[in-house]
Design an enzyme around this catalytic site. Structure first.
Site, PDB file in Angstrom:
ATOM      1  N   GLY A 128       0.835  -1.209   0.000  1.00  0.00           N
ATOM      2  CA  GLY A 128       0.000   0.000   0.000  1.00  0.00           C
ATOM      3  C   GLY A 128       0.867   1.255   0.000  1.00  0.00           C
ATOM      4  O   GLY A 128       0.629   2.191  -0.770  1.00  0.00           O
ATOM      5  N   VAL A 171      -5.469  -4.447   1.499  1.00  0.00           N
ATOM      6  CA  VAL A 171      -5.544  -5.133   2.793  1.00  0.00           C
ATOM      7  C   VAL A 171      -5.507  -6.639   2.543  1.00  0.00           C
ATOM      8  O   VAL A 171      -5.796  -7.082   1.431  1.00  0.00           O
ATOM      9  CB  VAL A 171      -6.820  -4.727   3.584  1.00  0.00           C
ATOM     10  CG1 VAL A 171      -6.774  -3.282   3.977  1.00  0.00           C
ATOM     11  CG2 VAL A 171      -8.074  -4.994   2.796  1.00  0.00           C
ATOM     12  N   ASN A 190      -4.430 -10.181  -3.217  1.00  0.00           N
ATOM     13  CA  ASN A 190      -4.523 -11.498  -3.860  1.00  0.00           C
ATOM     14  C   ASN A 190      -5.788 -12.191  -3.376  1.00  0.00           C
ATOM     15  O   ASN A 190      -5.732 -13.205  -2.681  1.00  0.00           O
ATOM     16  CB  ASN A 190      -3.292 -12.335  -3.509  1.00  0.00           C
ATOM     17  CG  ASN A 190      -2.119 -12.023  -4.409  1.00  0.00           C
ATOM     18  OD1 ASN A 190      -2.287 -11.581  -5.544  1.00  0.00           O
ATOM     19  ND2 ASN A 190      -0.918 -12.252  -3.910  1.00  0.00           N
ATOM     20  N   SER A 246       0.949  -7.309  -9.454  1.00  0.00           N
ATOM     21  CA  SER A 246       2.179  -8.096  -9.342  1.00  0.00           C
ATOM     22  C   SER A 246       3.417  -7.214  -9.430  1.00  0.00           C
ATOM     23  O   SER A 246       3.397  -6.162 -10.060  1.00  0.00           O
ATOM     24  CB  SER A 246       2.240  -9.151 -10.444  1.00  0.00           C
ATOM     25  OG  SER A 246       3.451  -9.873 -10.334  1.00  0.00           O
ATOM     26  N   LYS A 293      -4.587 -13.325 -11.824  1.00  0.00           N
ATOM     27  CA  LYS A 293      -3.452 -13.148 -10.901  1.00  0.00           C
ATOM     28  C   LYS A 293      -3.145 -14.449 -10.167  1.00  0.00           C
ATOM     29  O   LYS A 293      -1.987 -14.810  -9.929  1.00  0.00           O
ATOM     30  CB  LYS A 293      -3.739 -12.022  -9.894  1.00  0.00           C
ATOM     31  CG  LYS A 293      -2.629 -11.844  -8.847  1.00  0.00           C
ATOM     32  CD  LYS A 293      -1.325 -11.425  -9.493  1.00  0.00           C
ATOM     33  CE  LYS A 293      -0.064 -11.482  -8.678  1.00  0.00           C
ATOM     34  NZ  LYS A 293      -0.008 -11.581  -7.289  1.00  0.00           N
ATOM     35  N   HIS A 307      -1.360 -16.572 -12.538  1.00  0.00           N
ATOM     36  CA  HIS A 307      -0.009 -15.977 -12.662  1.00  0.00           C
ATOM     37  C   HIS A 307       0.876 -16.546 -11.555  1.00  0.00           C
ATOM     38  O   HIS A 307       2.007 -16.968 -11.782  1.00  0.00           O
ATOM     39  CB  HIS A 307      -0.128 -14.449 -12.550  1.00  0.00           C
ATOM     40  CG  HIS A 307       1.171 -13.721 -12.331  1.00  0.00           C
ATOM     41  ND1 HIS A 307       1.819 -13.692 -11.113  1.00  0.00           N
ATOM     42  CD2 HIS A 307       1.960 -13.004 -13.166  1.00  0.00           C
ATOM     43  CE1 HIS A 307       2.932 -12.984 -11.215  1.00  0.00           C
ATOM     44  NE2 HIS A 307       3.038 -12.552 -12.457  1.00  0.00           N
ATOM     45  N   ASN A 308       0.323 -16.573 -10.349  1.00  0.00           N
ATOM     46  CA  ASN A 308       1.109 -17.068  -9.217  1.00  0.00           C
ATOM     47  C   ASN A 308       1.363 -18.567  -9.316  1.00  0.00           C
ATOM     48  O   ASN A 308       2.425 -19.043  -8.931  1.00  0.00           O
ATOM     49  CB  ASN A 308       0.407 -16.735  -7.898  1.00  0.00           C
ATOM     50  CG  ASN A 308       0.572 -15.271  -7.533  1.00  0.00           C
ATOM     51  OD1 ASN A 308       0.873 -14.448  -8.393  1.00  0.00           O
ATOM     52  ND2 ASN A 308       0.361 -14.934  -6.280  1.00  0.00           N
ATOM     53  N   GLU A 354       4.062 -18.851 -11.566  1.00  0.00           N
ATOM     54  CA  GLU A 354       5.231 -18.317 -10.822  1.00  0.00           C
ATOM     55  C   GLU A 354       5.819 -19.396  -9.903  1.00  0.00           C
ATOM     56  O   GLU A 354       7.038 -19.595  -9.854  1.00  0.00           O
ATOM     57  CB  GLU A 354       4.761 -17.100 -10.017  1.00  0.00           C
ATOM     58  CG  GLU A 354       5.729 -16.546  -8.996  1.00  0.00           C
ATOM     59  CD  GLU A 354       5.054 -15.470  -8.105  1.00  0.00           C
ATOM     60  OE1 GLU A 354       4.514 -14.496  -8.665  1.00  0.00           O
ATOM     61  OE2 GLU A 354       5.064 -15.624  -6.872  1.00  0.00           O
ATOM     62  N   HIS A 361     -20.864 -47.242 -15.988  1.00  0.00           N
ATOM     63  CA  HIS A 361     -20.819 -45.796 -16.274  1.00  0.00           C
ATOM     64  C   HIS A 361     -20.895 -45.498 -17.768  1.00  0.00           C
ATOM     65  O   HIS A 361     -20.920 -44.335 -18.145  1.00  0.00           O
ATOM     66  CB  HIS A 361     -19.548 -45.181 -15.671  1.00  0.00           C
ATOM     67  CG  HIS A 361     -19.546 -45.197 -14.172  1.00  0.00           C
ATOM     68  ND1 HIS A 361     -20.440 -44.469 -13.430  1.00  0.00           N
ATOM     69  CD2 HIS A 361     -18.774 -45.888 -13.289  1.00  0.00           C
ATOM     70  CE1 HIS A 361     -20.215 -44.692 -12.135  1.00  0.00           C
ATOM     71  NE2 HIS A 361     -19.214 -45.560 -12.030  1.00  0.00           N
TER      72      HIS A 361
HETATM   73  C1  6PG Z   1       3.591 -11.032  -7.277  1.00  0.00           C
HETATM   74  C2  6PG Z   1       3.641 -12.179  -6.303  1.00  0.00           C
HETATM   75  C3  6PG Z   1       2.963 -11.853  -5.018  1.00  0.00           C
HETATM   76  C4  6PG Z   1       2.884 -13.061  -4.093  1.00  0.00           C
HETATM   77  C5  6PG Z   1       4.029 -13.153  -3.196  1.00  0.00           C
HETATM   78  C6  6PG Z   1       3.917 -14.248  -2.157  1.00  0.00           C
HETATM   79  O1  6PG Z   1       3.092 -11.269  -8.367  1.00  0.00           O
HETATM   80  O2  6PG Z   1       4.058  -9.943  -6.949  1.00  0.00           O
HETATM   81  O3  6PG Z   1       2.997 -13.258  -6.876  1.00  0.00           O
HETATM   82  O4  6PG Z   1       1.691 -11.385  -5.291  1.00  0.00           O
HETATM   83  O5  6PG Z   1       1.780 -12.970  -3.309  1.00  0.00           O
HETATM   84  O6  6PG Z   1       5.161 -13.323  -3.965  1.00  0.00           O
HETATM   85  O7  6PG Z   1       3.475 -15.424  -2.662  1.00  0.00           O
HETATM   86  P1  6PG Z   1       3.706 -16.787  -1.857  1.00  0.00           P
HETATM   87  O8  6PG Z   1       3.929 -16.417  -0.433  1.00  0.00           O
HETATM   88  O9  6PG Z   1       2.472 -17.591  -2.031  1.00  0.00           O
HETATM   89  O10 6PG Z   1       4.919 -17.400  -2.459  1.00  0.00           O
END
Ligand code: 6PG
Length: 625
Positions: A174, A237, A265, A291, A346, A349-350, A353, A605
């Site tokens: 924030g 938040v 998130n 992100s 998102k 995306h994670n 990630e 089935h």
């Molecule tokens: C981003 C990340 C971020 C994420 C943290 C923690 O795109 O900036 O994805 O949003 O919430 O990196 O994620 P974890 O604690 O689940 O690894």
């Protein structure tokens, strides 16, 4: 309450300098009246001829139109406006805060000479002759420094214009977003609760980052009163109950048409529920994945909004300013579609990630098993981080590899227990609930889960079972290609999943916009994402075709990398999941017919046949020979 400031004076009075500083402090755009002359006037001036009142008429009209555009958001204009009649034209239909920077002839002439700005004395004299001083407004003597002049203007007129938007929740993200916003010239009101332990959050922030465009509050009424209508409020938040609690506190202070954006998130289904609940109260709600971590939030994040288009339109000018920029210079933010699609995007995306991170961890395991000296790991990742292979996450690895604490590598001192806040698991759960395969990122989630739950519980296994491999010869170039193959499949799986979720949920989701947003500012930023964006923009089917061709081209190196893991007992769950996914999507033969036979055997089935229409179902008594 006017937000239009005009600084007037003869040439050399310093109106541009003062105007720019004032604009910067207020967070308003600065306009120079000279930039608005029609071509005919420019030609005339270039020919050394003086403009008459008739020439100035269209110029003043277009300035008036321009000022009107900014009347609700504020603007500072530097303009000669020497005659009262010019000022009347400028002020037509709007209220202007006038400031005249006055000085005597000799002083201004001396100043201009100092600036090597040649102006014939006769021309300056003619400006003085034309000048009709202000009847009301503020006249300041230019023989003061700029800061003082700006201070005087603000002291007279400042109404503390409304904030363009507000941000709730001054955690790391924030605060970084608020600072980014203020740096972009956006007047920003920030709110943080003053509950126990958080009493000083706002006060400390305002002291640490003092800026006239930043206003801090701990009271909902004052915070919401500061925001221009419709109010635009970004919630930063923690996801879950905290969002609902904040909404409950905030709603009594909102008006119909106000816009709220959840930038955390959040789970997309929570966002969908909130959109429904809030629309009944005439509040526009947007769920937006953000992100880029702390640095991205401060310097330009990638943002994935979905939900109310009305809210997006209201917020777009702000979001565009604070977002990272894609390779073509466009903001890494764009409306993705309805409902909770921004948060779903998102979340996935994670998920991607998580797998990208785990693939790098598995490459590290291969390096550890090799004959390569530990001191060279950093430079290997550094060499890899080039061209088509380069990515934000790969780019972090050299620093992680090289970081030392005393003589030891810091990485060797970190407990191998990976944390997670949940979005990776949500990706897997959502995929399962919707009958989709997200096995690659699920393997990464499981790897984190294993690291937490199993590793430390069975130390005797590690002691007795086997020693870690060491001294293995590696062909690094082949591992890099194998790594790239796994990445391509990981991205393909995630993007296919987003696409399918968009279709299932009728979100009207544009996948090429998703990858375009991911080209900068976010954790998934990479050359691969840029390539995928080009492919998808051309045609969605290109995604499959291109990924498949890459996979085939990299197949042998991929296999080599997997084999290394198998031969040396190296735990490589994400490489393996990607390998299996690759085989699954590229195999001409599937064994799912056996599953159907078993299901039909014990549960009647039914199954479908290759030699019949897919609408037909068959059942067999399998016990009869
Ligand atoms: C981003 C990340 C971020 C994420 C943290 C923690 O795109 O900036 O994805 O949003 O919430 O990196 O994620 P974890 O604690 O689940 O690894």
């Amino acid at each position: 309450m006017s937000l239009i400031y005009v600084i007037m004076g003869v040439s050399g009075s310093g109106k541009t300098t003062v105007g720019k500083v004032l604009a910067n402090q207020l967070g308003f755009p600065f306009l120079d009246a000279d930039d608005f002359h029609p071509q005919a006037n420019i030609d005339k001036m270039q020919a050394g001829k003086a403009l008459n009142d008739k020439d100035r008429k269209p110029w003043l009209e277009s300035l008036n139109q321009e000022l009107k555009k900014h009347k609700d958001t504020g603007v500072v204009l530097a303009c000669s406006a020497l005659k009262a009649s010019y000022r009347e034209s400028l002020e037509e239909g709007i209220k202007v805060h006038w400031t005249h920077l006055a000085g005597d002839f000799e002083l201004i002439q001396a100043r201009m000479q100092l600036r090597s700005h040649f102006m014939p004395a006769s021309l300056l004299q003619s400006q003085f002759d034309t000048l009709e001083p202000l009847e009301s407004g503020l006249t300041l003597d230019i023989d003061s420094d700029v800061e003082f002049l700006v201070h005087m203007i603000r002291a007279k007129y400042e109404t503390k214009g409304p904030a363009h938007w507000g941000i709730v929740g001054m955690g790391v993200m924030g605060q970084s977003l608020a600072r980014n916003s203020v740096n972009a010239g956006i007047r920003t009101a920030v709110f943080n609760r003053a509950t126990e332990g958080e009493e000083l959050v706002i006060a400390k922030m305002l002291t640490k980052y003092p800026d006239p465009k930043l206003y801090g509050y701990t009271d909902w009424k004052e915070f919401t009163a500061k925001l221009s209508l419709p109010r635009k409020i970004l919630l930063m938040v923690p996801a879950g109950k905290a969002i609902d609690a904040v909404l409950e506190e905030l709603l009594p202070f909102l008006s119909p048409g106000d816009c709220i954006v959840d930038g955390g998130n959040s789970h997309f289904s929570d966002t969908q529920r909130r959109i429904q609940e809030l629309i009944e109260r005439d509040i526009e709600y947007l769920g937006m994945g953000v992100s880029g971590g702390e640095k991205g939030a401060l310097e330009g994040p990638a943002m994935m909004p979905g939900g109310s288009k009305v809210a997006f339109n209201a917020l777009q000018p702000i979001l565009d300013k604070i977002a990272a920029k894609d390779p073509k210079g466009n903001p890494c933010v764009g409306y993705l579609g309805q409902g909770g699609c921004g948060h779903l995007v998102k979340t996935v995306h994670n998920g991607i990630e998580y797998a990208e991170m785990q693939l790098l961890a598995e490459v590290y395991s291969l390096l550890l098993a090799s004959d390569i000296p530990r001191s060279e790991f950093g430079s290997i990742f550094n060499d890899w981080d080039q061209g088509e292979y380069s990515s934000y996450l790969l780019g972090l690895m050299p620093s992680i590899m090289n970081k030392k604490e005393g003589d030891a590598y810091l990485i060797d001192k970190i407990l191998p227990m990976a944390g997670a806040k949940g979005t990776g698991a949500w990706t897997s759960i959502t995929a399962l609930e919707n009958g989709q395969d997200m096995s690659i990122s699920t393997a990464a989630v499981n790897a984190r889960n294993h690291s937490q739950a199993i590793w430390h519980k069975f130390p005797q296994i590690q002691e007795n079972h086997r020693k870690p491999s060491r001294g293995v010869k590696l062909e690094l170039e082949r591992i890099l290609k194998g790594y790239q193959a796994a990445r391509i499949l990981n991205h393909l799986q995630g993007l296919q999943f987003i696409h399918t979720m968009g279709t299932i949920s009728n979100w009207d989701l544009d996948l090429s916009e998703v990858t375009r947003i991911w080209t900068n500012g976010c954790i998934l930023k990479s050359q691969l994402i840029e390539l995928l964006t080009e492919k998808i923009a051309a045609d969605f089917d290109h995604l499959n075709l291109w990924s498949y061709n890459c996979y085939i081209a990299l197949f042998q190196d991929f296999k080599y990398t997997l084999n290394l893991g198998w031969q040396n007992d190296i735990h490589m769950p994400v490489f393996n999941a990607a390998w299996q996914y690759g085989l699954g999507v590229s195999s001409a033969e599937s064994n799912a017919n056996i599953i159907q036979a078993q299901r039909d055997f014990f549960g009647a089935h039914t199954y479908k046949r290759k030699d019949h229409h897919p609408s037909e179902n068959f059942h067999t008594d399998w016990t009869k020979p």
